[in-house]
Motif scaffolding. Structure first.
Motif, PDB file in Angstrom:
ATOM      1  N   ALA A 269       0.845  -1.194   0.000  1.00 22.52           N
ATOM      2  CA  ALA A 269       0.000   0.000   0.000  1.00 22.52           C
ATOM      3  C   ALA A 269       0.879   1.243   0.000  1.00 22.52           C
ATOM      4  O   ALA A 269       1.684   1.441   0.913  1.00 22.52           O
ATOM      5  CB  ALA A 269      -0.918  -0.001   1.220  1.00 22.52           C
ATOM      6  N   LEU A 270       0.738   2.072  -1.006  1.00 26.13           N
ATOM      7  CA  LEU A 270       1.622   3.222  -1.150  1.00 26.13           C
ATOM      8  C   LEU A 270       1.387   4.295  -0.099  1.00 26.13           C
ATOM      9  O   LEU A 270       2.260   5.141   0.127  1.00 26.13           O
ATOM     10  CB  LEU A 270       1.464   3.818  -2.557  1.00 26.13           C
ATOM     11  N   ASP A 271       0.234   4.289   0.533  1.00 31.57           N
ATOM     12  CA  ASP A 271      -0.033   5.299   1.562  1.00 31.57           C
ATOM     13  C   ASP A 271       0.457   4.871   2.943  1.00 31.57           C
ATOM     14  O   ASP A 271       0.254   5.587   3.925  1.00 31.57           O
ATOM     15  CB  ASP A 271      -1.529   5.613   1.615  1.00 31.57           C
ATOM     16  N   GLY A 272       1.123   3.721   3.020  1.00 33.08           N
ATOM     17  CA  GLY A 272       1.674   3.269   4.290  1.00 33.08           C
ATOM     18  C   GLY A 272       0.681   2.591   5.203  1.00 33.08           C
ATOM     19  O   GLY A 272       1.021   2.237   6.343  1.00 33.08           O
ATOM     20  N   SER A 273      -0.540   2.374   4.747  1.00 35.87           N
ATOM     21  CA  SER A 273      -1.572   1.800   5.604  1.00 35.87           C
ATOM     22  C   SER A 273      -1.315   0.337   5.963  1.00 35.87           C
ATOM     23  O   SER A 273      -1.888  -0.173   6.924  1.00 35.87           O
ATOM     24  CB  SER A 273      -2.951   1.929   4.930  1.00 35.87           C
ATOM     25  N   GLY A 274      -0.440  -0.313   5.212  1.00 32.85           N
ATOM     26  CA  GLY A 274      -0.164  -1.719   5.489  1.00 32.85           C
ATOM     27  C   GLY A 274       1.050  -1.957   6.361  1.00 32.85           C
ATOM     28  O   GLY A 274       1.431  -3.114   6.602  1.00 32.85           O
ATOM     29  N   VAL A 275       1.664  -0.901   6.854  1.00 30.58           N
ATOM     30  CA  VAL A 275       2.892  -1.029   7.641  1.00 30.58           C
ATOM     31  C   VAL A 275       2.602  -1.590   9.032  1.00 30.58           C
ATOM     32  O   VAL A 275       1.692  -1.128   9.724  1.00 30.58           O
ATOM     33  CB  VAL A 275       3.606   0.328   7.762  1.00 30.58           C
ATOM     34  N   GLU A 276       3.381  -2.569   9.438  1.00 30.65           N
ATOM     35  CA  GLU A 276       3.338  -3.097  10.790  1.00 30.65           C
ATOM     36  C   GLU A 276       4.587  -2.613  11.525  1.00 30.65           C
ATOM     37  O   GLU A 276       5.697  -2.732  11.013  1.00 30.65           O
ATOM     38  CB  GLU A 276       3.324  -4.628  10.782  1.00 30.65           C
ATOM     39  N   ARG A 277       4.395  -2.086  12.728  1.00 25.68           N
ATOM     40  CA  ARG A 277       5.502  -1.601  13.535  1.00 25.68           C
ATOM     41  C   ARG A 277       5.923  -2.691  14.513  1.00 25.68           C
ATOM     42  O   ARG A 277       5.080  -3.278  15.197  1.00 25.68           O
ATOM     43  CB  ARG A 277       5.120  -0.330  14.293  1.00 25.68           C
ATOM     44  N   GLU A 278       7.229  -2.942  14.566  1.00 29.78           N
ATOM     45  CA  GLU A 278       7.746  -3.923  15.503  1.00 29.78           C
ATOM     46  C   GLU A 278       8.787  -3.248  16.385  1.00 29.78           C
ATOM     47  O   GLU A 278       9.745  -2.647  15.884  1.00 29.78           O
ATOM     48  CB  GLU A 278       8.366  -5.102  14.756  1.00 29.78           C
ATOM     49  N   THR A 279       8.586  -3.312  17.700  1.00 26.33           N
ATOM     50  CA  THR A 279       9.485  -2.652  18.643  1.00 26.33           C
ATOM     51  C   THR A 279      10.468  -3.657  19.208  1.00 26.33           C
ATOM     52  O   THR A 279      10.075  -4.733  19.679  1.00 26.33           O
ATOM     53  CB  THR A 279       8.685  -1.998  19.782  1.00 26.33           C
ATOM     54  N   LEU A 280      11.738  -3.296  19.159  1.00 27.32           N
ATOM     55  CA  LEU A 280      12.800  -4.136  19.703  1.00 27.32           C
ATOM     56  C   LEU A 280      13.150  -3.659  21.108  1.00 27.32           C
ATOM     57  O   LEU A 280      13.031  -2.472  21.409  1.00 27.32           O
ATOM     58  CB  LEU A 280      14.032  -4.094  18.802  1.00 27.32           C
ATOM     59  N   PRO A 281      13.593  -4.561  21.971  1.00 23.95           N
ATOM     60  CA  PRO A 281      13.810  -4.198  23.379  1.00 23.95           C
ATOM     61  C   PRO A 281      14.932  -3.192  23.580  1.00 23.95           C
ATOM     62  O   PRO A 281      15.819  -3.035  22.731  1.00 23.95           O
ATOM     63  CB  PRO A 281      14.154  -5.538  24.035  1.00 23.95           C
ATOM     64  N   LYS A 282      14.899  -2.557  24.734  1.00 23.27           N
ATOM     65  CA  LYS A 282      15.947  -1.607  25.106  1.00 23.27           C
ATOM     66  C   LYS A 282      17.297  -2.307  25.142  1.00 23.27           C
ATOM     67  O   LYS A 282      17.418  -3.428  25.630  1.00 23.27           O
ATOM     68  CB  LYS A 282      15.661  -1.013  26.487  1.00 23.27           C
ATOM     69  N   CYS A 283      18.305  -1.630  24.630  1.00 17.13           N
ATOM     70  CA  CYS A 283      19.657  -2.192  24.664  1.00 17.13           C
ATOM     71  C   CYS A 283      20.657  -1.098  24.320  1.00 17.13           C
ATOM     72  O   CYS A 283      20.279   0.018  23.964  1.00 17.13           O
ATOM     73  CB  CYS A 283      19.798  -3.355  23.679  1.00 17.13           C
ATOM     74  N   ASP A 284      21.920  -1.433  24.415  1.00 16.26           N
ATOM     75  CA  ASP A 284      22.996  -0.553  23.976  1.00 16.26           C
ATOM     76  C   ASP A 284      23.896  -1.373  23.066  1.00 16.26           C
ATOM     77  O   ASP A 284      24.493  -2.358  23.498  1.00 16.26           O
ATOM     78  CB  ASP A 284      23.790  -0.022  25.174  1.00 16.26           C
ATOM     79  N   GLN A 285      23.958  -0.984  21.809  1.00 14.53           N
ATOM     80  CA  GLN A 285      24.708  -1.789  20.846  1.00 14.53           C
ATOM     81  C   GLN A 285      26.206  -1.818  21.148  1.00 14.53           C
ATOM     82  O   GLN A 285      26.895  -2.795  20.818  1.00 14.53           O
ATOM     83  CB  GLN A 285      24.464  -1.279  19.420  1.00 14.53           C
ATOM     84  N   TYR A 286      26.721  -0.801  21.819  1.00 12.37           N
ATOM     85  CA  TYR A 286      28.134  -0.812  22.201  1.00 12.37           C
ATOM     86  C   TYR A 286      28.389  -1.820  23.326  1.00 12.37           C
ATOM     87  O   TYR A 286      29.442  -2.462  23.362  1.00 12.37           O
ATOM     88  CB  TYR A 286      28.585   0.585  22.633  1.00 12.37           C
ATOM     89  N   THR A 287      27.434  -1.949  24.232  1.00 11.15           N
ATOM     90  CA  THR A 287      27.550  -2.973  25.276  1.00 11.15           C
ATOM     91  C   THR A 287      27.570  -4.360  24.643  1.00 11.15           C
ATOM     92  O   THR A 287      28.408  -5.208  24.981  1.00 11.15           O
ATOM     93  CB  THR A 287      26.379  -2.879  26.263  1.00 11.15           C
ATOM     94  N   LEU A 288      26.652  -4.598  23.737  1.00 10.35           N
ATOM     95  CA  LEU A 288      26.538  -5.912  23.097  1.00 10.35           C
ATOM     96  C   LEU A 288      27.787  -6.245  22.291  1.00 10.35           C
ATOM     97  O   LEU A 288      28.246  -7.389  22.282  1.00 10.35           O
ATOM     98  CB  LEU A 288      25.295  -5.941  22.213  1.00 10.35           C
ATOM     99  N   GLN A 289      28.337  -5.252  21.618  1.00 11.01           N
ATOM    100  CA  GLN A 289      29.567  -5.462  20.857  1.00 11.01           C
ATOM    101  C   GLN A 289      30.724  -5.825  21.787  1.00 11.01           C
ATOM    102  O   GLN A 289      31.480  -6.772  21.531  1.00 11.01           O
ATOM    103  CB  GLN A 289      29.912  -4.199  20.077  1.00 11.01           C
ATOM    104  N   GLY A 290      30.876  -5.062  22.873  1.00 13.07           N
ATOM    105  CA  GLY A 290      31.953  -5.332  23.827  1.00 13.07           C
ATOM    106  C   GLY A 290      31.816  -6.691  24.471  1.00 13.07           C
ATOM    107  O   GLY A 290      32.817  -7.393  24.698  1.00 13.07           O
TER     108      GLY A 290
END
Length: 332
Positions: A269-290
């Motif tokens: 859908a070009l008007d964005g009506s078909g978009v599903e939002r998915e929320t990922l949990p809180k984190c810090d990517q620098y912590t995960l990398q280390g």
């Protein structure tokens, strides 16, 4: 489990403001020492961060027998010389991106690669949003992936800033284009066969202020990106397949310690009506990398990305810079 003892080369802003605090909260990382060519600067940083030791030279920190791993956020032209010095001393090294100025320069580390762990610090690859997008692609959620599109920009025309100094690796391609390349490689799980670039250089600074590129991954898979150091601050990543698309809203500078959102659309859908939002949990990517690097040092996991991965990223950058001058497709 014994924490890995870390030392940091330089009081660079990314280390002091982002990476060190993030790694300090990990049960895998003992951020023990920091070095600067100015001992007062090192002491000030150590005091502010609660680190035990400060050194007035990089060599002193590297020589410390208690230090097991080094984080190297020095300016780009110093990445390989200091990483090589640390690795020769038996230290594992997490080195900031871009790994080097050329693939040939990065190749110097083959001398020590079998003795210690060396990894380029693309923290984004450890963020749950990147992991989730690849999981969805692998599961066929968007059908056959066809294109990865990246736009990444900020405005900085200060000639005193290291990002604007051409002779030490400044410019858009080195600083942020490397992320776009990693995005294509990460999501297609392949390397490009050929690349072509269009580059606009600042006439005073000599750096590429805007670079656009195409990368052919074969099988109809294409990466297209534009990066700029003199444009409105913005970033977005899209991967589009035969039956859907996924959009990452803040793909590179994900807010530390906060949740993130990806958009999934299987409707078209070009008007964005078909978009599903998915929320990922809180984190810090620098912590995960280390943590990932520290776990590899302890033998808990295999090193996620090694020297060959870093050299390939530089080969792609080399090819894009050749394309700037040749006006043709170039092979990495």
């Amino acid at each position: 489990m014994k924490k890995v003892v870390w030392g940091v080369l330089s009081t660079a802003k990314i280390g002091v403001k982002q990476v060190i605090p993030a790694m300090q909260i990990s049960p895998w990382c003992d951020m023990r020492a920091i070095a600067s060519r100015s001992l007062p600067a090192a002491r000030a940083a150590a005091g502010a961060l609660g680190m035990a030791q400060a050194y007035g030279s990089y060599e002193e920190l590297i020589a410390d027998p208690e230090i097991e791993a080094i984080y190297n956020p020095l300016p780009n032209h110093l990445h390989i010389p200091l990483t090589l010095q640390a690795a020769r001393a038996g230290k594992h090294v997490l080195c900031e991106k871009p790994f080097s100025l050329t693939a040939a320069e990065a190749g110097q580390l083959r001398e020590v690669a079998g003795r210690v762990h060396i990894m380029e610090a693309f923290m984004v690859r450890f963020h749950p949003q990147w992991q989730r997008v690849r999981e969805l692609v692998r599961a066929g959620r968007i059908g056959t992936p066809r294109a990865v599109q990246v736009f990444f920009s900020y405005f900085n025309d200060d000639p005193g800033n290291i990002r604007n100094q051409a002779d030490i690796g400044g410019g858009a391609l080195y600083d942020i284009g490397c992320y776009a390349i990693v995005a294509g490689r990460f999501l297609f799980e392949a390397d490009p066969a050929r690349v072509v670039a269009l580059v606009d250089r600042d006439p005073a600074l000599g750096t590429d202020r805007t670079t656009s590129a195409l990368a052919d991954f074969g099988g109809g898979r294409q990466l297209g990106f534009t990066v700029s150091t003199q444009a409105q601050r913005y970033q977005r990543l899209n991967i589009v397949g035969t039956s859907g698309r996924i959009e990452v809203l803040i793909p590179f500078n994900a807010p530390q310690g906060e949740a993130t959102t990806i958009l999934v659309d299987s409707t078209g859908a070009l008007d964005g009506s078909g978009v599903e939002r998915e929320t990922l949990p809180k984190c810090d990517q620098y912590t995960l990398q280390g943590e990932a690097f520290s776990r590899a040092v302890r033998g808990e996991i295999s090193l996620p990305y090694g020297l060959d991965d870093a050299v390939m990223n530089m080969r792609i950058i080399d090819a894009l810079l050749r394309s700037e001058h040749s006006g043709r497709w170039e092979a990495p």
